[in-house]
Design an enzyme around this catalytic site. Structure first.
Site, PDB file in Angstrom:
ATOM      1  N   LYS A 203      -0.404   6.525 -25.798  1.00  0.00           N
ATOM      2  CA  LYS A 203       0.466   7.642 -25.428  1.00  0.00           C
ATOM      3  C   LYS A 203      -0.374   8.844 -24.989  1.00  0.00           C
ATOM      4  CE  LYS A 203       3.927  10.519 -27.679  1.00  0.00           C
ATOM      5  NZ  LYS A 203       4.647  10.777 -28.919  1.00  0.00           N
ATOM      6  N   GLU A 209     -10.532   4.732 -30.419  1.00  0.00           N
ATOM      7  CA  GLU A 209     -10.643   3.264 -30.466  1.00  0.00           C
ATOM      8  C   GLU A 209     -10.217   2.662 -29.120  1.00  0.00           C
ATOM      9  OE1 GLU A 209      -9.089   5.147 -32.726  1.00  0.00           O
ATOM     10  OE2 GLU A 209      -9.308   4.336 -34.758  1.00  0.00           O
ATOM     11  N   GLY A 261       4.885   7.292 -31.425  1.00  0.00           N
ATOM     12  CA  GLY A 261       4.082   6.073 -31.263  1.00  0.00           C
ATOM     13  C   GLY A 261       4.676   4.864 -31.975  1.00  0.00           C
ATOM     14  N   ARG A 262       5.037   5.023 -33.237  1.00  0.00           N
ATOM     15  CA  ARG A 262       5.508   3.853 -34.010  1.00  0.00           C
ATOM     16  C   ARG A 262       6.947   3.478 -33.683  1.00  0.00           C
ATOM     17  NH1 ARG A 262       4.276   8.252 -36.798  1.00  0.00           N
ATOM     18  NH2 ARG A 262       5.839   9.349 -38.040  1.00  0.00           N
ATOM     19  N   GLU A 347       3.673   5.617 -42.338  1.00  0.00           N
ATOM     20  CA  GLU A 347       3.297   6.763 -41.506  1.00  0.00           C
ATOM     21  C   GLU A 347       4.482   7.730 -41.402  1.00  0.00           C
ATOM     22  OE1 GLU A 347       0.116   6.462 -38.287  1.00  0.00           O
ATOM     23  OE2 GLU A 347       1.880   6.767 -37.052  1.00  0.00           O
ATOM     24  N   HIS A 378       2.082 -19.037 -52.557  1.00  0.00           N
ATOM     25  CA  HIS A 378       0.861 -19.645 -53.074  1.00  0.00           C
ATOM     26  C   HIS A 378      -0.264 -18.627 -53.170  1.00  0.00           C
ATOM     27  CE1 HIS A 378       2.586 -23.686 -52.871  1.00  0.00           C
ATOM     28  NE2 HIS A 378       3.280 -23.161 -51.869  1.00  0.00           N
ATOM     29  N   LYS A 507      -9.747  11.291 -38.659  1.00  0.00           N
ATOM     30  CA  LYS A 507     -10.156  11.185 -37.244  1.00  0.00           C
ATOM     31  C   LYS A 507     -11.194  12.256 -36.925  1.00  0.00           C
ATOM     32  CE  LYS A 507      -5.840   9.694 -34.991  1.00  0.00           C
ATOM     33  NZ  LYS A 507      -4.779  10.155 -34.113  1.00  0.00           N
TER      34      LYS A 507
HETATM   35  O1  F6P Z   1      -2.590   6.693 -36.139  1.00  0.00           O
HETATM   36  C1  F6P Z   1      -2.086   7.847 -35.567  1.00  0.00           C
HETATM   37  C2  F6P Z   1      -1.441   7.592 -34.228  1.00  0.00           C
HETATM   38  O2  F6P Z   1      -1.166   8.821 -33.655  1.00  0.00           O
HETATM   39  C3  F6P Z   1      -0.164   6.751 -34.324  1.00  0.00           C
HETATM   40  O3  F6P Z   1       0.939   7.472 -34.686  1.00  0.00           O
HETATM   41  C4  F6P Z   1      -0.107   6.192 -32.959  1.00  0.00           C
HETATM   42  O4  F6P Z   1       0.772   5.128 -32.916  1.00  0.00           O
HETATM   43  C5  F6P Z   1      -1.548   5.808 -32.752  1.00  0.00           C
HETATM   44  O5  F6P Z   1      -2.273   6.854 -33.352  1.00  0.00           O
HETATM   45  C6  F6P Z   1      -1.985   5.575 -31.352  1.00  0.00           C
HETATM   46  O6  F6P Z   1      -1.859   6.715 -30.536  1.00  0.00           O
HETATM   47  P1  F6P Z   1      -1.957   6.624 -28.968  1.00  0.00           P
HETATM   48  O7  F6P Z   1      -0.828   5.778 -28.474  1.00  0.00           O
HETATM   49  O8  F6P Z   1      -1.874   8.037 -28.479  1.00  0.00           O
HETATM   50  O9  F6P Z   1      -3.282   5.998 -28.607  1.00  0.00           O
END
Ligand code: F6P
Length: 540
Positions: A203, A209, A261-262, A347, A378, A507
């Protein structure tokens, strides 16, 4: 009736030790009264919460708690685009992404629906180009798609892609999320760059990452593909940043800041799923969620599936003090549902400050965990049955599977699912265990000693959700059900379920630690433990 959490806790103390089985004896209609059914794809969805300690009086209290929190008003504020995500000043409108009825929804006096439907149409055109081979890689038709994203830009699509395996008729879909180079390295191994499409799902287009993995994929692509950006698309709201990465606007699928995001699987973040199953099936997926939205908005609170699921959750966590809940799908293809729900629930409701800035006056949302049955049986069910803590369990299963030739396996799966909730509730008494040991030929103290290990306290609560079959529509319904459950619990707790400030500090510190871990900067400003760990990592 005015009810607060301390009333709920008092009620829990008063009734917690009574036997759930006695409630069934006292009320022969208990199963019907403490369950609800709603229409679903090809049948009905049944939610049974009768195997809990909730009785009519408790349910009245829980419903009063929801009304006291102005649940109906908060629900309508969400659906009509009010800025209910107050700490970020945003509306919360993931529901607009599945508003197939095209009901106008206004944010700042502008109807958001034309934009939503235009993006959906662009996604459909692109997915169909990729699936048909109209969009090609340097080596021809796309055979593999890699989605690079993390958190909400990964967990939903991964979970749904695995869940929808019987509907896959597009290219193979792979997911990379972890910044650990092992992840991307294992995924790239054996793929042909010339027939691979990379979707960078972020987003913000700043998540470290994702951007690191995207660059690694780009370098890999550049080794064999002359225009290394040509086989990249972006699922992102940050058009300037996607442009700077070299992805032209026609391959950028954006969404607004009112999609968290979620909660984003319903729009561009769902593109890998759409490429896997096709636009028609994706449409079915949206229609299932839309049906759940309608039910959530229209059904009476006492018959409302997301509300009931939330009230059961509130009862167990904030009332009875059970700090965790296990989600146990008897559906192998829902393998990643617990991980998805961990982000969705933890979250969203893992917070200790209420909307008005005060401390919460009840525990925050629970620890959510789980694995598919029967595998979990199990592994950790031992603790669920005989451990000292009570862990409410949420079972779910499809009435039918997709393998008619293996119907006998499906029957076994269902028998196991029902057996677990039955065992949790009825348990096994010392006398019953003793009788079993007697049959085995034991007597006296040895019989009693052995019997003690075979006692199950029982009286452990669980709920069961049975759906017709895991189709795209049903999956959409289930995800929307859980989204709304989280919303209802958040409203009752009085917190904002839609921000996530708790992920920020780590972060920031990681960014500051990178040059220290690389040996470019000293660690002196860090605490003793961190200094020692850095020294250990750097020493060779
Ligand atoms: O982990 C924090 C967060 O902001 C989540 O809410 C989100 O889904 C994720 O990082 C990824 O964010 P982005 O889509 O901006 O890379």
């Amino acid at each position: 009736m005015t009810v607060d959490f301390s009333d709920l806790q008092t009620q829990a103390k008063a009734v917690k030790s009574r036997r759930i089985t006695d409630l069934f004896t006292q009320d022969p209609k208990r199963a019907q009264e403490f369950s609800t059914r709603i229409p679903s794809d090809g049948g009905e969805m049944l939610f049974d919460f009768s195997k809990t300690n909730i009785d009519a009086a408790t349910m009245e209290m829980l419903l009063a708690l929801a009304r006291n929190a102005n649940l109906p008003e908060r629900r309508s504020a969400m659906f009509t685009g009010e800025a209910i995500n107050e700490t970020e000043g945003r509306a919360v409108l993931h529901t607009a992404l599945r508003n197939l009825a095209n009901r106008p929804i206004y944010v700042n006096d502008e109807n958001v629906m034309p934009g939503v439907l235009a993006t959906l149409a662009r996604m459909e055109a692109f997915a169909s180009d990729v699936r048909r081979g109209t969009f090609q890689g340097q080596g021809g038709k796309i055979t593999d798609v890699i989605n690079i994203g993390i958190g909400g830009s990964d967990l939903g699509p991964v979970m749904a892609t695995i869940a929808m395996a019987p509907f896959h008729d597009g290219p193979r879909i792979h997911y990379v999320s972890n910044v650990d180079g092992a992840h991307i390295s294992d995924v790239l191994e054996g793929l042909n760059a010339e027939t691979t499409l990379v979707l960078v799902a972020s987003k913000t287009f700043t998540t470290i990452e994702t951007m690191t993995n995207a660059q690694t994929a780009r370098d890999w692509m550049a080794k064999t593909v002359s225009d290394s950006a040509a086989q990249f698309a972006a699922l992102s709201s940050a058009e300037e940043k996607t442009g700077a990465f070299g992805i032209p606007p026609n391959r950028v699928f954006g969404f607004e800041d009112w999609v968290g995001g979620r909660y984003s699987i319903w729009g561009p973040i769902g593109l890998p799923l759409m490429i896997a199953i096709g636009a028609d099936n994706f449409h079915e997926f949206l229609s299932g969620a839309e049906a759940m939205d309608r039910h959530f908005c229209e059904a009476d609170l006492a018959e409302n599936l997301p509300v009931l699921l939330a009230l059961v959750g509130i009862w167990h966590n904030q009332g009875c003090g059970y700090a965790t809940r296990a989600v146990l799908p008897y559906e192998q293809r829902l393998l990643r549902l617990p991980a998805y729900l961990q982000q969705l629930e933890m979250e969203s409701n893992g917070k200790s400050v209420a909307m008005d800035g005060s401390r919460l006056d009840a525990p925050s949302g629970p620890v959510v965990w789980g694995e598919p049955g029967t595998n979990g049986q199990h592994a950790f069910y031992q603790l669920i049955h005989q451990g000292t803590r009570v862990i409410p369990c949420e079972f779910m299963a499809g009435k039918h599977g997709f393998e008619p030739e293996l119907a006998h396996q499906h029957r076994l799966l269902m028998a196991n699912c029902l057996a677990q909730s039955e065992a949790l509730m009825i348990g096994r008494s010392f006398n019953e265990a003793k009788a079993l040991m007697t049959v085995k030929g034991l007597t006296g103290t040895e019989r009693d000693r052995q019997a003690r290990h075979r006692v199950f306290d029982g009286n452990r609560p669980s709920t069961t959700l049975i759906y017709p079959k895991l189709t795209p529509c049903v999956l959409g319904q289930i995800i929307a059900l859980y989204e709304h459950r989280v919303f209802v619990e958040g409203v009752i707790l009085g917190l904002n379920s839609f921000d996530q400030w708790g992920v920020e500090l780590g972060k920031e510190l990681a960014v500051a630690l990178e040059p220290i871990v690389a040996g470019r900067e000293p660690a002196d400003s860090k605490d003793g433990s961190t200094q020692m760990l850095v020294q250990f990592i750097l020493a060779d």
